[in-house]
Write a protein that holds these residues in place. Structure first.
Motif, mmCIF file in Angstrom:
data_model
loop_
_atom_site.group_PDB
_atom_site.id
_atom_site.type_symbol
_atom_site.label_atom_id
_atom_site.label_comp_id
_atom_site.label_asym_id
_atom_site.label_seq_id
_atom_site.Cartn_x
_atom_site.Cartn_y
_atom_site.Cartn_z
ATOM 1 N N ASN A 147 8.145 16.161 -10.944
ATOM 2 C CA ASN A 147 9.293 15.849 -9.686
ATOM 3 C C ASN A 147 10.521 15.316 -10.331
ATOM 4 O O ASN A 147 11.581 15.779 -9.795
ATOM 5 N N TYR A 148 10.401 14.178 -11.052
ATOM 6 C CA TYR A 148 11.321 13.396 -11.855
ATOM 7 C C TYR A 148 12.247 14.394 -12.412
ATOM 8 O O TYR A 148 13.469 14.260 -12.789
ATOM 9 N N ALA A 149 11.433 15.412 -13.457
ATOM 10 C CA ALA A 149 12.249 15.995 -14.229
ATOM 11 C C ALA A 149 13.096 16.892 -13.486
ATOM 12 O O ALA A 149 14.063 17.280 -13.958
ATOM 13 N N ARG A 150 12.320 17.696 -12.336
ATOM 14 C CA ARG A 150 13.233 18.485 -11.800
ATOM 15 C C ARG A 150 14.640 18.066 -11.046
ATOM 16 O O ARG A 150 15.627 18.712 -11.002
ATOM 17 N N LEU A 151 14.291 16.756 -10.687
ATOM 18 C CA LEU A 151 15.543 16.044 -10.076
ATOM 19 C C LEU A 151 16.618 15.871 -10.820
ATOM 20 O O LEU A 151 17.585 16.322 -10.722
ATOM 21 N N PHE A 152 16.248 15.507 -12.451
ATOM 22 C CA PHE A 152 17.477 15.246 -13.264
ATOM 23 C C PHE A 152 17.749 16.499 -13.973
ATOM 24 O O PHE A 152 18.532 16.259 -15.154
ATOM 25 N N SER A 153 17.240 17.671 -13.644
ATOM 26 C CA SER A 153 17.322 18.735 -14.769
ATOM 27 C C SER A 153 18.691 19.391 -14.423
ATOM 28 O O SER A 153 19.126 20.266 -15.068
ATOM 29 N N GLY A 154 19.258 19.184 -13.130
ATOM 30 C CA GLY A 154 20.417 19.679 -12.890
ATOM 31 C C GLY A 154 20.053 20.935 -11.985
ATOM 32 O O GLY A 154 21.207 21.577 -11.351
ATOM 33 N N GLN A 155 18.932 21.464 -11.841
ATOM 34 C CA GLN A 155 18.762 22.596 -10.821
ATOM 35 C C GLN A 155 19.131 21.930 -9.355
ATOM 36 O O GLN A 155 19.429 22.827 -8.622
ATOM 37 N N ASP A 156 18.844 20.775 -9.063
ATOM 38 C CA ASP A 156 18.902 20.113 -7.948
ATOM 39 C C ASP A 156 20.056 19.724 -7.573
ATOM 40 O O ASP A 156 20.551 18.651 -7.594
ATOM 41 N N GLU A 157 21.230 20.719 -7.016
ATOM 42 C CA GLU A 157 22.573 20.305 -6.709
ATOM 43 C C GLU A 157 22.611 19.330 -5.657
ATOM 44 O O GLU A 157 23.402 18.284 -5.547
ATOM 45 N N ALA B 121 12.781 8.751 -3.112
ATOM 46 C CA ALA B 121 12.303 7.600 -2.534
ATOM 47 C C ALA B 121 12.409 6.563 -3.623
ATOM 48 O O ALA B 121 13.303 5.549 -3.699
ATOM 49 N N TRP B 122 11.529 6.784 -4.778
ATOM 50 C CA TRP B 122 11.203 6.024 -5.927
ATOM 51 C C TRP B 122 12.931 5.665 -6.690
ATOM 52 O O TRP B 122 13.265 4.805 -7.168
ATOM 53 N N VAL B 123 13.469 7.034 -6.749
ATOM 54 C CA VAL B 123 14.907 7.123 -7.218
ATOM 55 C C VAL B 123 15.649 6.036 -6.660
ATOM 56 O O VAL B 123 16.450 4.946 -7.238
ATOM 57 N N LEU B 124 15.774 6.006 -5.383
ATOM 58 C CA LEU B 124 16.536 5.188 -4.528
ATOM 59 C C LEU B 124 16.183 3.920 -4.819
ATOM 60 O O LEU B 124 16.958 2.855 -4.995
ATOM 61 N N PHE B 125 14.846 3.744 -4.650
ATOM 62 C CA PHE B 125 14.350 2.276 -4.918
ATOM 63 C C PHE B 125 14.740 1.614 -6.279
ATOM 64 O O PHE B 125 15.425 0.382 -6.180
ATOM 65 N N GLY C 166 0.945 -1.308 0.068
ATOM 66 C CA GLY C 166 0.102 -0.165 0.188
ATOM 67 C C GLY C 166 0.972 1.216 0.247
ATOM 68 O O GLY C 166 0.635 2.193 -0.909
ATOM 69 N N PRO C 167 1.801 1.309 1.103
ATOM 70 C CA PRO C 167 2.598 2.564 1.049
ATOM 71 C C PRO C 167 3.461 2.671 -0.221
ATOM 72 O O PRO C 167 3.698 3.685 -0.489
ATOM 73 N N MET C 168 3.876 1.708 -0.743
ATOM 74 C CA MET C 168 4.737 1.661 -1.871
ATOM 75 C C MET C 168 4.044 2.293 -3.149
ATOM 76 O O MET C 168 4.402 3.247 -3.803
ATOM 77 N N ILE C 169 2.701 1.889 -3.280
ATOM 78 C CA ILE C 169 1.990 2.448 -4.433
ATOM 79 C C ILE C 169 1.538 3.761 -4.052
ATOM 80 O O ILE C 169 1.841 4.892 -4.913
ATOM 81 N N ALA C 170 1.474 4.107 -2.608
ATOM 82 C CA ALA C 170 0.911 5.390 -2.325
ATOM 83 C C ALA C 170 2.107 6.495 -2.491
ATOM 84 O O ALA C 170 2.020 7.679 -2.706
ATOM 85 N N SER C 171 3.374 5.903 -2.200
ATOM 86 C CA SER C 171 4.515 6.724 -2.494
ATOM 87 C C SER C 171 4.731 7.085 -3.777
ATOM 88 O O SER C 171 5.307 8.266 -4.219
ATOM 89 N N PHE C 172 4.533 6.125 -4.793
ATOM 90 C CA PHE C 172 4.504 6.514 -6.096
ATOM 91 C C PHE C 172 3.585 7.679 -6.731
ATOM 92 O O PHE C 172 4.015 8.478 -7.534
ATOM 93 N N VAL C 173 2.438 7.449 -6.132
ATOM 94 C CA VAL C 173 1.371 8.473 -6.257
ATOM 95 C C VAL C 173 1.599 9.677 -5.870
ATOM 96 O O VAL C 173 1.729 10.902 -6.500
ATOM 97 N N LEU C 174 1.980 9.687 -4.703
ATOM 98 C CA LEU C 174 2.551 11.176 -4.142
ATOM 99 C C LEU C 174 3.673 12.023 -4.900
ATOM 100 O O LEU C 174 3.848 13.024 -4.939
ATOM 101 N N SER C 175 4.571 10.711 -5.440
ATOM 102 C CA SER C 175 5.862 11.159 -6.225
ATOM 103 C C SER C 175 5.229 12.033 -7.622
ATOM 104 O O SER C 175 5.881 12.546 -8.137
ATOM 105 N N LEU C 176 3.896 12.067 -7.877
ATOM 106 C CA LEU C 176 3.435 12.630 -9.132
ATOM 107 C C LEU C 176 2.711 13.895 -8.548
ATOM 108 O O LEU C 176 1.879 14.470 -9.529
#
Lengths: 276, 315
Positions: free
Chosen positions: B72-82, B285-289, B45-55
């Motif tokens: 969120n994922y785009a922001r992560l890999f865009s290079g803004q987030d040092e 969290a999903w990136v780490l997973f 349950g939390p895993m699915i919820a975590s993915f939904v939250l990540s969107l």
């Protein structure tokens, strides 16, 4: 295999040195906890406190409500141990001594969660407990243990249960026993040592848990020892004598539990490692 | 009687088998219900919820929540987030340093313990003991040992006229220092290796003795191949735990100095619980997973070429 005397001698020396490295932090902890600050910092380092400052312990333990933290930790640890032992043994029984359709597939799915990083479920779990109004209570730390007590423990118990001959159950069935009787009267008593392993690991895991209490507890009065010790460090950062005394007190129950149940610990680790 | 049974048998037996099967299914589900429910409530349950939250852009202090797709994922890999890249770098560096160190050192200790020595139980106890010390207490002890001015380690180094270090307080040495503190707790890995070593049949070594091979031959051609399943198990477990290091970062360094020990899970915790950006942190969290999954998969794949199972398994 027989080793030459020279090689054996070298082995003793190497092990002696390694053991010394492993034990020095403990000695340094104890000696620092019994010195006053002026002796602690003497150069070259002194190893024997003179005089022994036993009052460091009293000062450390009264500067923060460690008694409360101790009781809090004990409440959590005891509840988690009960939940884990009760539900992990029942679940492991269902995964090993009852033959039902889909059993192994279900177990495989559950087992896969062992690979899952806890960080993935952390945020929704936190939000869920908060939504239910259980933030700053012990429920988030205790309740999950009543739902199987962790797949690791079920796996360990299942390994053990599968090694018990099937004849035992069959004899009981002939006598008219149901699954509950078999679980309670036959399997549980026969797996005493495995249950002790689970109980001991659960004790340590819960006693040592830091992230759980850090995230779910807010009020000082509800803190656990691990959290209290960390807070203590924040406010007494240069008082190494008191910090070491408080650390020693937090470690002591773990060491006692380990020394008492050493045989079971080694058995348990071996049981889980071999089947990797 | 004897003639009656074969004639009547098929019907009652089949029905009886069906009943027994259904009864087993019922009790099987009943007994495993706590674990299955727990899995659904606290893992799946939390895993699915975590993915939904990540969107979403869910933030505790914001009134509304809206779906933002993969922003969120785009922001992560865009290079803004040092900090994201920093935390990835720090964590990989730590894993790369810790996993080999942990495996090699615990293997060597296990080899020594596996010798025909008298005080094995004592040595084993001493080496295992640190691994049961609570993380917070262990961190306190190491903070004191590694204290640059007054700690035992620098005192000893000075006394021996060796160069000292600022350990966890210097940008350069902070990660190796944290690896060092975690090596104090490798007792569990040692015990697992020891179990693997003690399972090697003695005849194998005797065969080398007959052929006139020395200890190196034994190690290279018997011991190491025979414990590859144990090495594999320990490697997977150590990789998974190393990627998730949190306590050390929180207690010893708070990610410092200058974010040089900004471990991934510490960054995740900071994003979620200090900055309260739950949506963004769920993406972390999903990136780490995915990273852990990929690494575990790679190790499993590679294991076919170097892990030897006895009895005709993959070798």
């Amino acid at each position: 295999m027989r080793e030459s005397r020279l090689k054996l001698g070298a082995g003793y020396v190497a092990l002696g040195l390694i053991s010394l490295l492993f034990i020095i932090p403990f000695i340094w902890l104890i000696r620092s906890s019994l010195m006053d600050l002026s002796q602690i910092f003497v150069m070259p380092p002194e190893w024997i406190p003179h005089p022994f400052h036993w009052d460091n312990y009293k000062r450390a333990l009264t500067s923060l409500p460690f008694g409360t933290y101790f009781v809090n930790t004990l409440v959590i640890v005891a509840s988690v141990m009960i939940g884990t032992v009760l539900t992990s043994t029942i679940s492991a029984f269902g995964f090993s001594r009852i033959r039902w359709k889909g059993r192994d597939a279900v177990f495989a799915v559950l087992l896969s969660s062992m690979m899952l990083p806890g960080a993935v479920t952390l945020i929704p779990s936190f939000l869920g407990w908060k939504e239910l109004g259980f933030y700053d209570t012990y429920y988030p730390l205790i309740v999950p243990s009543f739902f199987g007590g962790g797949i690791f423990n079920i796996f360990l118990l299942r390994q053990f249960y599968m090694s018990i001959p099937k004849d035992f159950d069959e004899a009981a069935v002939v006598d008219g026993a149901g699954y509950f009787q078999i679980y309670w009267r036959i399997i549980l008593p026969l797996s005493r040592s495995a249950v002790i392993v689970v109980a001991l690991f659960t004790f340590l895991g819960t006693w040592n848990d830091f992230m759980g209490p850090l995230i779910y507890l807010k009020s000082d009065s509800r803190f656990t020892l691990a959290l209290g010790l960390q807070m203590f460090q924040g406010s007494y950062s240069a008082q190494w004598d008191l910090l070491m005394a408080a650390s020693a007190v937090v470690i002591l129950p773990c060491v006692l539990i380990f020394l008492l149940g050493q045989r079971y610990f080694l058995e348990g680790i071996t049981l889980t490692g071999l089947k990797g | 009687m004897q003639t009656n049974i074969p004639m009547n048998a098929p019907v009652p037996v089949r029905r009886k088998a069906g009943v027994r099967e259904r009864k087993a299914l019922f009790y099987g589900l009943l007994f495993t219900a706590p674990a299955v429910l727990g899995f659904i409530l606290f893992t799946a349950g939390p895993m699915i919820a975590s993915f939904v939250l990540s969107l979403t852009d869910y933030n505790v202090f914001k009134e509304s929540v809206s779906f933002i797709g993969f922003d969120n994922y785009a922001r992560l890999f865009s290079g803004q987030d040092e900090s994201f890249y920093r935390s990835l770098g720090v964590t990989f560096y730590f894993v790369l340093l810790r996993v080999p160190a942990c495996i090699i050192i615990s293997f060597i200790i296990a080899l020594l313990l596996n010798m025909n020595i008298k005080a094995r139980a004592l040595f084993r106890t001493i080496i295992y003991l640190p691994s049961i010390v609570p993380a917070v207490a262990s961190a306190m002890i190491w903070m004191w040992l590694l204290n640059p001015d007054l700690g035992l380690i620098n005192m000893m180094l000075k006394w021996l006229h060796l160069p000292t270090s600022d350990w966890i307080f210097s940008e350069k040495s902070v990660i190796p220092s944290i690896v060092l503190t975690t090596l104090w707790g490798i007792g569990g890995t040692v015990i697992i290796f020891l179990a693997g070593l003690s399972g090697i049949p003695k005849q194998y070594y005797e065969a080398v003795d007959v052929d006139g091979g020395g200890w190196y031959h034994k190690l290279r051609h018997i011991t190491i191949p025979m414990v590859t399943p144990t090495i594999f198990f320990n490697a997977v477990m150590t990789i998974i735990s190393s990627f998730q290091v949190f306590n050390e970062a929180y207690i010893l360094t708070q990610g410092g100095p200058n974010d040089k020990s900004l471990f991934f899970v510490f960054y995740l915790w900071r994003t979620a619980f200090r900055d309260t950006e739950m949506g963004y942190a769920s993406a972390l969290a999903w990136v780490l997973f995915v990273i852990i999954l990929a690494f575990t998969f790679l190790v499993f794949r590679s294991s076919k070429s170097w892990v030897h199972y006895e009895g005709g398994g993959p070798s």
